[in-house]
Design an enzyme around this catalytic site. Structure first.
Site, PDB file in Angstrom:
ATOM      1  CE  LYS A   1      -4.164  -1.868   0.354  1.00  0.00           C
ATOM      2  NZ  LYS A   1      -5.188  -1.719  -0.697  1.00  0.00           N
TER       3      LYS A   1
ATOM      4  CE  LYS B   1      -7.190 -11.455  -6.290  1.00  0.00           C
ATOM      5  NZ  LYS B   1      -7.267 -12.058  -4.948  1.00  0.00           N
TER       6      LYS B   1
ATOM      7  CE  LYS C   1     -16.049  -4.262  -5.489  1.00  0.00           C
ATOM      8  NZ  LYS C   1     -15.493  -5.174  -4.492  1.00  0.00           N
TER       9      LYS C   1
END
Length: 331
Positions: free
Chosen positions: A111, A194, A197
């Site tokens: 992140k 995969k 979103k």
């Protein structure tokens, strides 16, 4: 009966990957386990959603949980922020979580690299909040993917550390759990990895997508110019489409197009049209239920209220015990 806990961030609509990878198993789990399924709106705050978006997406996930077949009488479906005991336990557990171990978490480092301008304390202590979601209900089974296994290991660390610090045998260890031995990976339409979103709407087929939208997305899916040698290996973008067909189409349909590919006779237009129609058919029952449930505001509100009450009853017992163990007693 063992307890299962699983949450999903309220970051938008659910897609085929969520359904085949998790929800379809949740429906079976609720027959055999004490299940808590929650919408992780507190976790979502790390990305600073607008108030309107947050409340809309929370409701959408609740509706889609119900449409997928999760029964609020058999399972507990709740919104994370409706159970303030989770935040209280999060405070206590943060006192026993250390900077070094939190900074070493792989998800945190990822992140930081992806969003260097939004390295907030919520991201750093994300594993602590996840641990509290599990520990608050004394869950022993947690359906998680490979990317969350380190967080689950940290959950065991925090629970065991609490037990040692206060010389109690209170929190149980929780472990990764796959209800089905057959793990289903649902690829996206963008030709890589995969379905998710983070890769954009065009990569995802959402459970609420209309037939027209599904057809457009599939017809625009990444492909190539076609095979040039018989029985040649499929490139990732094509293999992804065949993997999708394996999930939503009949075995005969899959074999038919696989044979055409191996003979260099496949026409991607025909292949995609068939895949799109089979996706429309596969998603129709859930899509219809989403529309029906979404229109019933009173039912959705009652489900959320019932879930909050059931989850709070479980969490309150834990918080009372933890306060006493720590020594936070009323004088």
């Amino acid at each position: 009966m063992e307890t299962v806990v699983s949450g999903i961030r309220s970051t938008g609509k659910l897609h085929l990957g969520n359904y085949y990878g998790a929800l379809s198993n949740f429906v079976k789990m609720q027959e055999e386990y004490n299940c808590f399924f929650f919408i992780a709106d507190l976790h979502s705050l790390t990305t600073h959603p607008t108030p309107g978006d947050l409340s809309r997406t929370v409701r959408q996930v609740v509706v889609e949980y119900l449409a997928a077949g999760i029964d609020p009488e058999k399972s507990t479906i709740y919104v994370q922020s409706d159970v303030p005991q989770v935040a209280e336990l999060y405070l206590y557990m943060n006192m026993n979580a250390y900077l070094g171990e939190l900074e070493r978490a792989t998800a945190f480092k990822d992140k930081v690299r992806a969003n260097p301008d939004n390295v907030n304390a919520g991201l750093l202590t994300y594993p602590v909040l996840m641990a509290c979601d599990i520990l608050i209900h004394h869950a022993t089974k947690v359906p998680v993917g490979k990317d969350q296994e380190q967080h689950l290991e940290m959950t065991r660390t925090f629970g065991n550390r609490f037990n040692r610090l206060y010389d109690v045998d209170y929190f149980k260890e929780s472990f990764a759990f796959s209800y089905s031995n057959k793990l289903v990976k649902i690829p996206g339409l963008d030709g890589q990895g995969k379905m998710g979103k983070s890769n954009g709407d065009a990569s995802c087929v959402y459970l609420s997508d209309s037939p027209e939208v599904i057809r457009k997305k599939v017809m625009r899916a990444v492909s190539d110019s076609g095979p040039t040698v018989e029985n040649q290996p499929k490139p990732e973008s094509i293999q992804n489409l065949f993997d999708l067909m394996k999930v939503v189409s009949s075995a005969d349909t899959y074999t038919h197009f696989d044979d055409l590919y191996n003979k260099c006779a496949i026409r991607y237009g025909d292949f995609k049209k068939q895949l799109a129609e089979d996706m429309v058919i596969a998603t129709e029952p859930v899509r219809s239920r989403i529309e029906e449930i979404s229109a019933n505001e009173e039912y959705v509100r009652k489900v959320i209220q019932l879930g909050a009450e059931k989850a709070a009853a479980s969490a309150d017992r834990t918080i009372k015990d933890v306060r006493e163990i720590i020594g936070l007693k009323k004088i």
